[in-house]
Design an enzyme around this catalytic site. Structure first.
Site, mmCIF file in Angstrom:
data_model
loop_
_atom_site.group_PDB
_atom_site.id
_atom_site.type_symbol
_atom_site.label_atom_id
_atom_site.label_comp_id
_atom_site.label_asym_id
_atom_site.label_seq_id
_atom_site.Cartn_x
_atom_site.Cartn_y
_atom_site.Cartn_z
ATOM 1 N N TYR A 112 0.827 -1.203 0.000
ATOM 2 C CA TYR A 112 0.000 0.000 0.000
ATOM 3 C C TYR A 112 0.867 1.261 0.000
ATOM 4 O O TYR A 112 1.853 1.330 0.720
ATOM 5 C CB TYR A 112 -0.904 0.036 1.250
ATOM 6 C CG TYR A 112 -1.786 1.249 1.243
ATOM 7 C CD1 TYR A 112 -2.929 1.274 0.464
ATOM 8 C CD2 TYR A 112 -1.445 2.401 1.956
ATOM 9 C CE1 TYR A 112 -3.729 2.398 0.398
ATOM 10 C CE2 TYR A 112 -2.244 3.532 1.899
ATOM 11 C CZ TYR A 112 -3.381 3.520 1.117
ATOM 12 O OH TYR A 112 -4.163 4.647 1.055
ATOM 13 N N TRP A 114 1.119 5.684 -1.707
ATOM 14 C CA TRP A 114 0.769 6.696 -2.703
ATOM 15 C C TRP A 114 1.824 6.876 -3.775
ATOM 16 O O TRP A 114 1.562 7.512 -4.786
ATOM 17 C CB TRP A 114 0.485 8.021 -2.001
ATOM 18 C CG TRP A 114 -0.949 8.168 -1.642
ATOM 19 C CD1 TRP A 114 -1.686 7.340 -0.852
ATOM 20 C CD2 TRP A 114 -1.835 9.204 -2.092
ATOM 21 N NE1 TRP A 114 -2.978 7.808 -0.771
ATOM 22 C CE2 TRP A 114 -3.095 8.956 -1.514
ATOM 23 C CE3 TRP A 114 -1.688 10.324 -2.899
ATOM 24 C CZ2 TRP A 114 -4.196 9.774 -1.737
ATOM 25 C CZ3 TRP A 114 -2.785 11.141 -3.109
ATOM 26 C CH2 TRP A 114 -4.026 10.865 -2.538
HETATM 27 N N1 LIG Z 1 -2.315 8.346 12.392
HETATM 28 C C1 LIG Z 1 -2.712 8.364 11.125
HETATM 29 N N2 LIG Z 1 -2.116 7.563 10.226
HETATM 30 C C2 LIG Z 1 -2.505 7.580 8.933
HETATM 31 C C3 LIG Z 1 -3.551 8.445 8.508
HETATM 32 C C4 LIG Z 1 -4.188 9.273 9.486
HETATM 33 O O1 LIG Z 1 -5.130 10.040 9.184
HETATM 34 N N3 LIG Z 1 -3.714 9.230 10.765
HETATM 35 N N4 LIG Z 1 -3.919 8.458 7.197
HETATM 36 C C5 LIG Z 1 -3.685 7.249 6.430
HETATM 37 C C6 LIG Z 1 -3.891 7.475 5.016
HETATM 38 S S1 LIG Z 1 -5.419 8.127 4.575
HETATM 39 C C7 LIG Z 1 -2.981 7.152 4.066
HETATM 40 S S2 LIG Z 1 -3.421 7.260 2.418
HETATM 41 C C8 LIG Z 1 -1.647 6.640 4.429
HETATM 42 C C9 LIG Z 1 -0.533 7.133 3.489
HETATM 43 O O2 LIG Z 1 0.570 6.318 3.596
HETATM 44 P P1 LIG Z 1 1.657 6.168 2.418
HETATM 45 O O3 LIG Z 1 0.984 6.179 1.090
HETATM 46 O O4 LIG Z 1 2.514 4.995 2.732
HETATM 47 O O5 LIG Z 1 2.467 7.518 2.607
HETATM 48 P P2 LIG Z 1 3.506 8.254 1.638
HETATM 49 O O6 LIG Z 1 4.358 9.098 2.512
HETATM 50 O O7 LIG Z 1 2.780 8.945 0.548
HETATM 51 O O8 LIG Z 1 4.391 7.066 1.084
HETATM 52 C C10 LIG Z 1 4.709 6.929 -0.242
HETATM 53 C C11 LIG Z 1 6.113 6.349 -0.374
HETATM 54 O O9 LIG Z 1 6.362 6.240 -1.779
HETATM 55 C C12 LIG Z 1 7.667 6.725 -2.050
HETATM 56 N N5 LIG Z 1 7.706 7.154 -3.443
HETATM 57 C C13 LIG Z 1 7.440 8.371 -3.966
HETATM 58 N N6 LIG Z 1 7.606 8.362 -5.292
HETATM 59 C C14 LIG Z 1 7.995 7.106 -5.620
HETATM 60 C C15 LIG Z 1 8.337 6.474 -6.858
HETATM 61 O O10 LIG Z 1 8.280 7.071 -7.902
HETATM 62 N N7 LIG Z 1 8.672 5.149 -6.807
HETATM 63 C C16 LIG Z 1 8.724 4.448 -5.630
HETATM 64 N N8 LIG Z 1 9.071 3.168 -5.668
HETATM 65 N N9 LIG Z 1 8.416 5.040 -4.461
HETATM 66 C C17 LIG Z 1 8.050 6.338 -4.462
HETATM 67 C C18 LIG Z 1 7.869 7.827 -1.050
HETATM 68 O O11 LIG Z 1 9.266 8.101 -0.894
HETATM 69 C C19 LIG Z 1 7.198 7.238 0.190
HETATM 70 O O12 LIG Z 1 8.118 6.462 0.930
HETATM 71 O O13 LIG Z 1 -1.349 7.009 5.770
HETATM 72 C C20 LIG Z 1 -2.346 6.568 6.677
HETATM 73 N N10 LIG Z 1 -1.881 6.778 8.041
HETATM 74 N N1 LIG Z 2 -1.962 18.434 2.594
HETATM 75 C C1 LIG Z 2 -2.342 17.153 2.550
HETATM 76 N N2 LIG Z 2 -3.535 16.824 1.999
HETATM 77 C C2 LIG Z 2 -3.934 15.527 1.974
HETATM 78 C C3 LIG Z 2 -3.106 14.483 2.437
HETATM 79 C C4 LIG Z 2 -1.841 14.859 2.990
HETATM 80 O O1 LIG Z 2 -1.061 14.002 3.441
HETATM 81 N N3 LIG Z 2 -1.506 16.183 3.039
HETATM 82 N N4 LIG Z 2 -3.520 13.175 2.368
HETATM 83 C C5 LIG Z 2 -4.614 12.854 1.456
HETATM 84 C C6 LIG Z 2 -5.236 11.567 1.783
HETATM 85 S S1 LIG Z 2 -4.391 10.166 1.377
HETATM 86 C C7 LIG Z 2 -6.469 11.452 2.322
HETATM 87 S S2 LIG Z 2 -7.153 9.914 2.557
HETATM 88 C C8 LIG Z 2 -7.261 12.617 2.687
HETATM 89 C C9 LIG Z 2 -7.928 12.459 4.048
HETATM 90 O O2 LIG Z 2 -8.906 13.432 4.190
HETATM 91 P P1 LIG Z 2 -9.630 13.582 5.590
HETATM 92 O O3 LIG Z 2 -9.897 12.256 6.171
HETATM 93 O O4 LIG Z 2 -10.787 14.473 5.359
HETATM 94 O O5 LIG Z 2 -8.483 14.351 6.383
HETATM 95 P P2 LIG Z 2 -8.019 14.453 7.909
HETATM 96 O O6 LIG Z 2 -7.040 15.567 7.898
HETATM 97 O O7 LIG Z 2 -7.582 13.146 8.445
HETATM 98 O O8 LIG Z 2 -9.311 14.858 8.709
HETATM 99 C C10 LIG Z 2 -10.035 16.040 8.443
HETATM 100 C C11 LIG Z 2 -10.553 16.600 9.721
HETATM 101 O O9 LIG Z 2 -11.537 15.742 10.296
HETATM 102 C C12 LIG Z 2 -11.646 16.078 11.654
HETATM 103 N N5 LIG Z 2 -12.030 14.911 12.439
HETATM 104 C C13 LIG Z 2 -11.248 13.890 12.857
HETATM 105 N N6 LIG Z 2 -11.976 13.013 13.589
HETATM 106 C C14 LIG Z 2 -13.236 13.509 13.632
HETATM 107 C C15 LIG Z 2 -14.454 13.072 14.224
HETATM 108 O O10 LIG Z 2 -14.535 12.030 14.882
HETATM 109 N N7 LIG Z 2 -15.550 13.850 14.033
HETATM 110 C C16 LIG Z 2 -15.528 15.006 13.319
HETATM 111 N N8 LIG Z 2 -16.673 15.684 13.165
HETATM 112 N N9 LIG Z 2 -14.381 15.449 12.764
HETATM 113 C C17 LIG Z 2 -13.266 14.705 12.908
HETATM 114 C C18 LIG Z 2 -10.297 16.582 12.109
HETATM 115 O O11 LIG Z 2 -10.446 17.807 12.811
HETATM 116 C C19 LIG Z 2 -9.514 16.708 10.812
HETATM 117 O O12 LIG Z 2 -8.784 17.922 10.724
HETATM 118 O O13 LIG Z 2 -6.436 13.779 2.700
HETATM 119 C C20 LIG Z 2 -5.699 13.917 1.481
HETATM 120 N N10 LIG Z 2 -5.142 15.241 1.447
HETATM 121 MO MO LIG Z 3 -5.442 8.375 2.283
#
Ligand SMILES: Nc1nc2c(c(=O)[nH]1)N[C@H]1C(S)=C(S)[C@@H](COP(=O)(O)OP(=O)(O)OC[C@H]3O[C@@H](n4cnc5c(=O)[nH]c(N)nc54)[C@H](O)[C@@H]3O)O[C@H]1N2
Ligand SMILES: Nc1nc2c(c(=O)[nH]1)N[C@H]1C(S)=C(S)[C@@H](COP(=O)(O)OP(=O)(O)OC[C@H]3O[C@@H](n4cnc5c(=O)[nH]c(N)nc54)[C@H](O)[C@@H]3O)O[C@H]1N2
Ligand SMILES: [Mo]
Length: 768
Positions: A112, A114
């Site tokens: 998994y 991005w």
């Molecule tokens: N506590 C907490 N944890 C969370 C979340 C949260 O809300 N709270 N959110 C979750 C969510 S929604 C997500 S999507 C995940 C994201 O988790 P990840 O998708 O694992 O996060 P990234 O940092 O985007 O990791 C992408 C990796 O790909 C590498 N990469 C970039 N470009 C390339 C390339 O061209 N080739 C290769 N081989 N590698 C590359 C980067 O260096 C990086 O190591 O985290 C989750 N974790």
């Molecule tokens: N800049 C930036 N943008 C991103 C990403 C990033 O890494 N950086 N990651 C991308 C990815 S992979 C994803 S999946 C999306 C995730 O998108 P979201 O899931 O919408 O993003 P979060 O920042 O985890 O949460 C948004 C807000 O929800 C509120 N929240 C948390 N828990 C609760 C709850 O129980 N109740 C209510 N009412 N509110 C709550 C928090 O205040 C938080 O700031 O974002 C994407 N956009």
């Molecule tokens: Mo995500």
């Protein structure tokens, strides 16, 4: 020397890279983007980072003893540089060894992550493509972003389109909504990004219109800045993870006043009687009214009563961020929101009903893309072995154990080989100390990444991929407004290679080279993928995209889009003709599938179920941790880039709390603080703000886990040292990142500079 311009893009948008003598001298935003992301400037960091992996390497212990190595040395041993010839032999030998001794299900390639937004060099897709040519792999289902939500919606709405970009478009909200209830947020912070890039960031212009039209907006969130201040919303600082109770309380008040839409419930839903019985307390002697909801959520009773009236007396719309379902019982707010909207009876009317994931990514709520997204085939899966994406530690720790998902019983495979390309589990997974234990189980771990991430540090075999700016690619996704060109802008760094070339080389050793590359090189593939999209747009939709050469030259091509979409409009007009793919053909408010399963953590109807950790069971010293998405980067990517550094304070992530909590806990603004939970601990810099509700601390994700060999205290501020690693329920098994109680206190011991420490750590790991 002349400055060259290269069109390029990343998940955070399109831009031009200005290059002189192989040096990046400037970044310019895409001319048609009304609100470019500041993260574009950080891509300079890829070219000069001292965190790059510049050559193939193998952990010394593994090189000596292969699969019999001491796995507890992962993350401790040094790495020995090897040639590409040697490393691709080692990788192919491992795949062959594990496949013939244990079967392909012993290879975990869920991988998994991005990665980059390019569709050709998309590392996780290429990994699966290659392994499907040699018998397959164990994969994963759903995403860290959304798992609990789509799993429940597939049963109660028939598919998960409503939470993957298929809800009503925001232009209909702008035009028709009178009352807008925002659960979670509508934030330009998260809307900066879109999987597969975004050309025009449109959230802000929609929000400006909402503000200008004086639409009544209520933000239900623990953070006031989840919606820009200028929208002029009322802020309801709800206790985290209690939205379901608020939704049920609103539905209960609507029921009490007999203003629910009986005709809609009758025509368009099944099971409303059971749901209404639950609301009325016929099952548990508790009427789900304003007083009840107030005691759980912390929101005033009278406000709840007033809003219940407004929901039915005006055109009203509920939006639910993805964050709500990344929580324990995360299925419930998604289902309860649907049930509340069904009681109101405006689903399928423009500007009414419920929608999911708006602004969580930039493309959700924007006009809907109709084109086929360019992609390279992963080929047919050879074996079906899978896990729910966030059950990785459970799988590694409990081979052979049962688990449930989507109502079915499954068994965890016995994993011998892990191959991770393009993701960073030591960023993204919950309870990293538990993952660290699980990570010691497999015989071999291969990591393919440009960067020496905390995951890479814990690998046996390291394959240095280059970054997107060192190769040619194209970007787009199923939510994209444009197909975008990604031109190679600089020479490859060190000995790194493109993801396609790495897999192509391994495929050769595995004897499936011709099948893997199908006789095409990089530019042949880009032309082929683009032409598939272009032909489809014309054949199916009569839409003329520019030809490949013009696209490549100008750097972009517009895609066919549909605006002014109202979700379930046809279904509402004629439920018999447009049946949903659910058990009843209608919206399900009581599920016979769930009734049979008799789960205690996902009942047959939407219900308030206490989360494992929340302010309702916290002691006086605990706060609820919100680990939201970082403003200045995408997850852990470009952590040392300019935009990310600006969000840090004193070299560490900021833990934001309000003044009342700070006083109570003797924390001063700017203090180094330690946060801890039953799972682990990290450091951060305390910042006192008035935008965080009381009882809550915010620490964004993405700091690179930085610990000493002796001590698991992370001094960079990675919140996943603290979070809880359980499934959302037996049904959805989603990650529960937003369900977490922590303690926080000033830290008075010596705290090393995290980024400096990490750099030295990387240097010390590589044998010169
Ligand atoms: N506590 C907490 N944890 C969370 C979340 C949260 O809300 N709270 N959110 C979750 C969510 S929604 C997500 S999507 C995940 C994201 O988790 P990840 O998708 O694992 O996060 P990234 O940092 O985007 O990791 C992408 C990796 O790909 C590498 N990469 C970039 N470009 C390339 C390339 O061209 N080739 C290769 N081989 N590698 C590359 C980067 O260096 C990086 O190591 O985290 C989750 N974790
Ligand atoms: N800049 C930036 N943008 C991103 C990403 C990033 O890494 N950086 N990651 C991308 C990815 S992979 C994803 S999946 C999306 C995730 O998108 P979201 O899931 O919408 O993003 P979060 O920042 O985890 O949460 C948004 C807000 O929800 C509120 N929240 C948390 N828990 C609760 C709850 O129980 N109740 C209510 N009412 N509110 C709550 C928090 O205040 C938080 O700031 O974002 C994407 N956009
Ligand atoms: Mo995500």
């Amino acid at each position: 020397m002349k400055v060259e311009r290269y069109a390029h893009c990343s998940h955070w948008g399109a831009y031009s890279i200005l290059v002189q003598n192989n040096e990046i001298v400037g970044i310019e935003p895409f001319e048609h983007d009304p609100a470019p992301s500041p993260i574009i400037d950080s891509v300079r960091e890829w070219a000069r980072s001292d965190r790059r992996i510049t050559q193939p390497m193998v952990r010394s212990g593994w090189l000596q003893s292969r699969e019999k190595s001491d796995r507890s040395r992962r993350g401790e041993d040094q790495f020995i540089p090897v040639t590409w010839e040697e490393v691709t032999n080692l990788v192919a030998d491992e795949i062959n060894r594990v496949s013939s001794n244990y079967g392909n299900e012993a290879i975990f390639a869920g991988s998994y992550g991005w990665t980059s937004c390019g569709r050709l060099h998309h590392a996780p897709s290429l990994l699966k493509r290659m392994l499907n040519l040699v018998g397959g792999y164990t994969g994963h289902v759903d995403t860290y972003s959304i798992a609990a939500g789509p799993t429940i919606l597939r049963h109660v709405l028939g598919d998960d389109a409503a939470c993957t970009g298929g809800s009503s478009t925001l232009d209909t909200v702008v035009e028709h909504t009178e009352t807008l209830i925002v659960f979670g947020g509508l934030s330009p912070r998260t809307a900066q990004n879109e999987a597969g890039s975004i050309a025009k960031h449109s959230l802000e212009s929609n929000l400006r219109k909402i503000a200008a039209k004086n639409i009544k907006v209520i933000l239900v969130s623990p953070l006031r800045d989840d919606l820009p201040e200028w929208v002029g919303a009322d802020w309801w600082p709800i206790r985290p993870n209690t939205d379901t109770a608020l939704m049920l309380g609103l539905a209960g008040e609507i029921l009490k006043s007999d203003s629910h839409d009986k005709a809609f419930l009758d025509r368009c839903t099944s099971g409303s009687d059971d749901f209404i019985n639950y609301l009325a307390g016929k099952k548990d002697c508790q009427y789900k009214d304003a007083a009840w909801a107030s005691s759980i959520t912390g929101i005033e009773q009278q406000s709840i009563r007033d809003l219940a009236k407004l929901l039915v007396s005006s055109r009203s719309m509920l939006t639910l961020s993805w964050s709500l379902q990344r929580a324990h019982h995360g299925e419930q707010p998604y289902w309860a929101g649907l049930a509340l909207a069904a009681m109101v009876g405006q689903i399928g009317l423009p500007g009414g009903g419920v929608g999911y994931g708006y602004a969580s990514l930039g493309g959700v709520g924007a006009p809907i893309s109709l084109s086929k997204s360019p992609s390279i085939s992963q080929f047919k899966r050879r074996i079906s072995s899978f896990i729910p994406v966030a059950r990785i530690s459970d799988m590694l720790l409990n081979p052979g154990a049962d688990f449930t998902y989507d109502g079915k019983q499954q068994v965890y495979p016995d994993i011998r080989l892990v191959y991770w390309a393009g993701g960073n589990p030591f960023h993204h997974h919950q309870d990293l100390n538990r993952l660290d234990v699980a990570w010691k189980k497999p015989e071999t771990i291969i990591v393919q990444d440009p960067m020496f991430t905390p995951t890479a540090l814990r690998a046996d075999i390291l394959l240095p991929a280059n970054t997107s700016i060192e190769r040619n690619d194209i970007a787009a996704s199923k939510r994209s407004d444009y197909v975008l060109a990604m031109h190679r802008a600089i020479d490859t760094v060190g000995e790194s290679k493109s993801d396609f070339d790495i897999f192509d080389a391994v495929a050769k050793k595995l004897g499936v080279h011709d099948e893997f590359n199908e006789g095409r090189n990089e530019i042949d593939w880009l032309r082929h993928m683009y032409n598939e999209t272009r032909t489809d747009a014309f054949d199916r939709l009569g839409f003329e995209m520019v030809d490949f050469d013009q696209f490549w030259k100008q750097g972009y091509a517009e895609c066919p889009m549909r605006s002014h979409h109202t979700y379930l409009r046809e279904f509402r007009e004629s439920p018999e003709l447009h049946q949903l793919k659910t058990e009843s053909g209608k919206i399900v408010l009581n599920s016979s599938v769930l009734a049979k399963l008799q789960y205690d953590d996902c009942l047959s109807h939407p219900a308030w179920l206490e989360p494992a950790e929340w302010l309702g069971n916290a002691d006086a010293t605990q706060l609820h941790l919100i680990s939201n998405q970082p403003a200045g980067r995408l997850h852990s990517q470009l952590e040392t880039g300019q935009a990310s550094l600006q969000m840090k304070r004193n070299g560490r992530e900021q833990a934001k709390i309000n003044a009342g909590d700070a006083r109570r806990l003797s924390i001063n603004d700017g203090d180094i603080v330690k946060l801890w939970s039953a799972r682990g601990a990290c450091l951060a810099t305390a910042t006192i703000v008035d935008t965080v509700s009381s009882g809550v601390v915010v620490l964004p994700t993405g700091a690179w886990l930085t610990t000493t060999a002796q001590n698991s205290l992370d001094f960079a501020g990675n919140p996943n040292t603290l979070t809880l690693d359980i499934g959302s329920s037996k049904f959805g098994q989603g990650c529960v990142a937003h369900t977490c109680l922590v303690n926080i206190a000033p830290y008075n011991e010596l705290a090393p500079d995290a980024m400096e420490y990490y750099k030295n750590l990387v240097d010390s790991k590589v044998v010169a």
